[in-house]
Design a protein around this motif. Structure first.
Motif, PDB file in Angstrom:
ATOM      1  N   GLU A 204      45.837 -41.137  -3.728  1.00  0.00           N
ATOM      2  CA  GLU A 204      45.852 -40.938  -4.926  1.00  0.00           C
ATOM      3  C   GLU A 204      44.410 -41.568  -5.984  1.00  0.00           C
ATOM      4  O   GLU A 204      44.254 -40.342  -7.030  1.00  0.00           O
ATOM      5  N   GLU A 205      43.808 -42.123  -5.266  1.00  0.00           N
ATOM      6  CA  GLU A 205      42.490 -42.296  -5.803  1.00  0.00           C
ATOM      7  C   GLU A 205      41.471 -41.276  -5.798  1.00  0.00           C
ATOM      8  O   GLU A 205      40.454 -40.937  -6.557  1.00  0.00           O
ATOM      9  N   ARG A 206      41.167 -40.121  -4.260  1.00  0.00           N
ATOM     10  CA  ARG A 206      40.129 -39.694  -4.074  1.00  0.00           C
ATOM     11  C   ARG A 206      40.750 -38.113  -4.490  1.00  0.00           C
ATOM     12  O   ARG A 206      41.529 -38.227  -4.013  1.00  0.00           O
ATOM     13  N   ALA A 207      39.702 -37.698  -5.222  1.00  0.00           N
ATOM     14  CA  ALA A 207      40.729 -36.194  -4.519  1.00  0.00           C
ATOM     15  C   ALA A 207      40.173 -35.272  -3.963  1.00  0.00           C
ATOM     16  O   ALA A 207      38.965 -35.809  -2.688  1.00  0.00           O
ATOM     17  N   VAL A 208      40.824 -34.632  -2.886  1.00  0.00           N
ATOM     18  CA  VAL A 208      40.082 -33.693  -2.192  1.00  0.00           C
ATOM     19  C   VAL A 208      40.138 -32.389  -2.325  1.00  0.00           C
ATOM     20  O   VAL A 208      41.303 -31.612  -3.106  1.00  0.00           O
ATOM     21  N   TYR A 209      39.433 -31.558  -1.729  1.00  0.00           N
ATOM     22  CA  TYR A 209      39.514 -30.368  -1.678  1.00  0.00           C
ATOM     23  C   TYR A 209      39.414 -29.445   0.162  1.00  0.00           C
ATOM     24  O   TYR A 209      39.346 -29.827   1.076  1.00  0.00           O
ATOM     25  N   PHE A 210      40.631 -28.220  -0.142  1.00  0.00           N
ATOM     26  CA  PHE A 210      40.455 -27.614   0.802  1.00  0.00           C
ATOM     27  C   PHE A 210      39.576 -26.557   1.104  1.00  0.00           C
ATOM     28  O   PHE A 210      40.345 -25.609   0.437  1.00  0.00           O
ATOM     29  N   HIS A 211      39.141 -25.721   1.696  1.00  0.00           N
ATOM     30  CA  HIS A 211      38.852 -24.302   1.056  1.00  0.00           C
ATOM     31  C   HIS A 211      39.269 -24.042   2.522  1.00  0.00           C
ATOM     32  O   HIS A 211      38.345 -24.011   3.919  1.00  0.00           O
ATOM     33  N   PHE A 212      39.954 -22.581   2.564  1.00  0.00           N
ATOM     34  CA  PHE A 212      40.426 -21.815   2.966  1.00  0.00           C
ATOM     35  C   PHE A 212      39.961 -20.557   3.538  1.00  0.00           C
ATOM     36  O   PHE A 212      40.057 -20.269   3.194  1.00  0.00           O
ATOM     37  N   LEU A 213      39.317 -20.725   4.607  1.00  0.00           N
ATOM     38  CA  LEU A 213      38.162 -18.925   5.317  1.00  0.00           C
ATOM     39  C   LEU A 213      39.131 -18.119   6.228  1.00  0.00           C
ATOM     40  O   LEU A 213      38.894 -18.929   7.638  1.00  0.00           O
ATOM     41  N   PRO A 214      39.577 -17.337   5.634  1.00  0.00           N
ATOM     42  CA  PRO A 214      40.163 -16.469   7.173  1.00  0.00           C
ATOM     43  C   PRO A 214      39.128 -15.855   7.815  1.00  0.00           C
ATOM     44  O   PRO A 214      37.959 -15.305   7.900  1.00  0.00           O
ATOM     45  N   ALA A 215      39.334 -16.160   9.402  1.00  0.00           N
ATOM     46  CA  ALA A 215      38.382 -15.517  10.717  1.00  0.00           C
ATOM     47  C   ALA A 215      38.776 -14.193  10.672  1.00  0.00           C
ATOM     48  O   ALA A 215      40.404 -13.710  11.107  1.00  0.00           O
ATOM     49  N   ALA A 216      38.057 -13.361  11.814  1.00  0.00           N
ATOM     50  CA  ALA A 216      38.456 -11.799  12.368  1.00  0.00           C
ATOM     51  C   ALA A 216      40.095 -12.063  13.550  1.00  0.00           C
ATOM     52  O   ALA A 216      40.632 -11.085  13.592  1.00  0.00           O
ATOM     53  N   ASP A 217      39.329 -13.782  13.520  1.00  0.00           N
ATOM     54  CA  ASP A 217      40.194 -13.707  15.584  1.00  0.00           C
ATOM     55  C   ASP A 217      41.444 -14.050  14.996  1.00  0.00           C
ATOM     56  O   ASP A 217      42.504 -14.325  15.470  1.00  0.00           O
ATOM     57  N   GLY A 218      42.472 -14.258  13.333  1.00  0.00           N
ATOM     58  CA  GLY A 218      43.776 -14.474  12.977  1.00  0.00           C
ATOM     59  C   GLY A 218      43.430 -15.986  13.467  1.00  0.00           C
ATOM     60  O   GLY A 218      44.981 -15.638  12.500  1.00  0.00           O
ATOM     61  N   HIS A 219      42.458 -16.920  12.958  1.00  0.00           N
ATOM     62  CA  HIS A 219      42.705 -17.926  12.683  1.00  0.00           C
ATOM     63  C   HIS A 219      42.109 -18.274  11.625  1.00  0.00           C
ATOM     64  O   HIS A 219      41.665 -17.581  10.506  1.00  0.00           O
ATOM     65  N   ILE A 220      41.814 -19.296  10.808  1.00  0.00           N
ATOM     66  CA  ILE A 220      41.778 -19.812   9.395  1.00  0.00           C
ATOM     67  C   ILE A 220      40.913 -20.603   9.149  1.00  0.00           C
ATOM     68  O   ILE A 220      41.682 -21.630  10.200  1.00  0.00           O
ATOM     69  N   THR A 221      39.544 -21.202   9.036  1.00  0.00           N
ATOM     70  CA  THR A 221      39.405 -21.850   9.296  1.00  0.00           C
ATOM     71  C   THR A 221      39.420 -23.392   8.365  1.00  0.00           C
ATOM     72  O   THR A 221      39.125 -21.898   6.855  1.00  0.00           O
ATOM     73  N   VAL A 222      39.316 -24.225   8.032  1.00  0.00           N
ATOM     74  CA  VAL A 222      39.760 -24.912   6.810  1.00  0.00           C
ATOM     75  C   VAL A 222      38.748 -25.835   6.955  1.00  0.00           C
ATOM     76  O   VAL A 222      38.710 -26.662   7.818  1.00  0.00           O
ATOM     77  N   VAL A 223      38.260 -26.172   5.715  1.00  0.00           N
ATOM     78  CA  VAL A 223      37.125 -27.681   5.551  1.00  0.00           C
ATOM     79  C   VAL A 223      37.805 -28.179   4.314  1.00  0.00           C
ATOM     80  O   VAL A 223      37.895 -27.745   3.069  1.00  0.00           O
TER      81      VAL A 223
END
Length: 194
Positions: free
Chosen positions: A51-70
């Motif tokens: 709970e102490e550290r913030a977290v960021y998820f960036h969802f990036l769509p790809a043309a192949d039907g996958h999503i890259t998540v950073v």
């Protein structure tokens, strides 16, 4: 064992030495895997077990039907500050699921984690709020041992659970109440960033 800090693993990082439950087939192959456009963008929140550290998820769509998540965690921790995964999404009954495969952690390929299969994650969207749930390890092991779903459980307290059911059996199970009940462990609660 070193556990890379993405979806499942970030929550388990401080609490256990075992990998979260996985499947040998992605959930949702019988109904079709596709990018869920509602996930796309940048989300900020907290991990349930940090709970102490913030977290960021960036969802990036790809043309192949996958999503890259950073995934990037705030703070100055020396291990596990950023990770990358490839996900697919599917809807089974009322359940929205992600299939995560770890690809990188802190700039290193996660070849060992990729060979484990996919990590199923139940997600719930409510406007600008996204909640992620992992399979509860003990409940998953109990379901496998009770032959509710085909799978294997390694020996010992920290033995990994792997669901080995066929795609048809897996999808039917995860669409059911029994299957959805396995996702009892809240992993993260996120809010979309504007």
């Amino acid at each position: 064992m070193r556990i890379a800090p993405f979806f499942v693993v970030a929550a388990a990082l401080c609490l256990s030495a075992c990998f979260p439950p996985t499947t040998t087939h992605p959930a949702g192959t019988t109904v079709g895997l596709a990018n869920d456009p509602a996930l796309v963008g940048l989300w900020r929140g907290k991990m349930q077990n940090d709970e102490e550290r913030a977290v960021y998820f960036h969802f990036l769509p790809a043309a192949d039907g996958h999503i890259t998540v950073v995934l990037v965690q705030s703070g100055s921790e020396p291990d596990g500050d950023w990770s990358v995964a490839s996900i697919t999404t599917a809807t089974l009954g009322n359940n929205h699921l992600m299939n995560a495969q770890l690809t990188f952690s802190d700039g290193h390929a996660d070849d060992e984690d990729q060979s484990r299969g996919t990590i199923p994650i139940l997600y719930r969207l409510d406007g600008n709020r996204l909640v992620l749930f992992l399979m509860d390890e003990d409940a998953t092991k109990a379901a496998i041992r009770a032959h509710q779903i085909a799978g294997t459980v390694e020996e010992g307290q920290f033995g990994d659970a792997v669901i080995t059911a066929s795609p048809k059996e897996l999808d039917a199970f995860l669409a059911s109440r029994k299957g959805a009940a396995l996702f009892g462990e809240r992993f993260a609660t996120l809010t979309r960033m504007e």
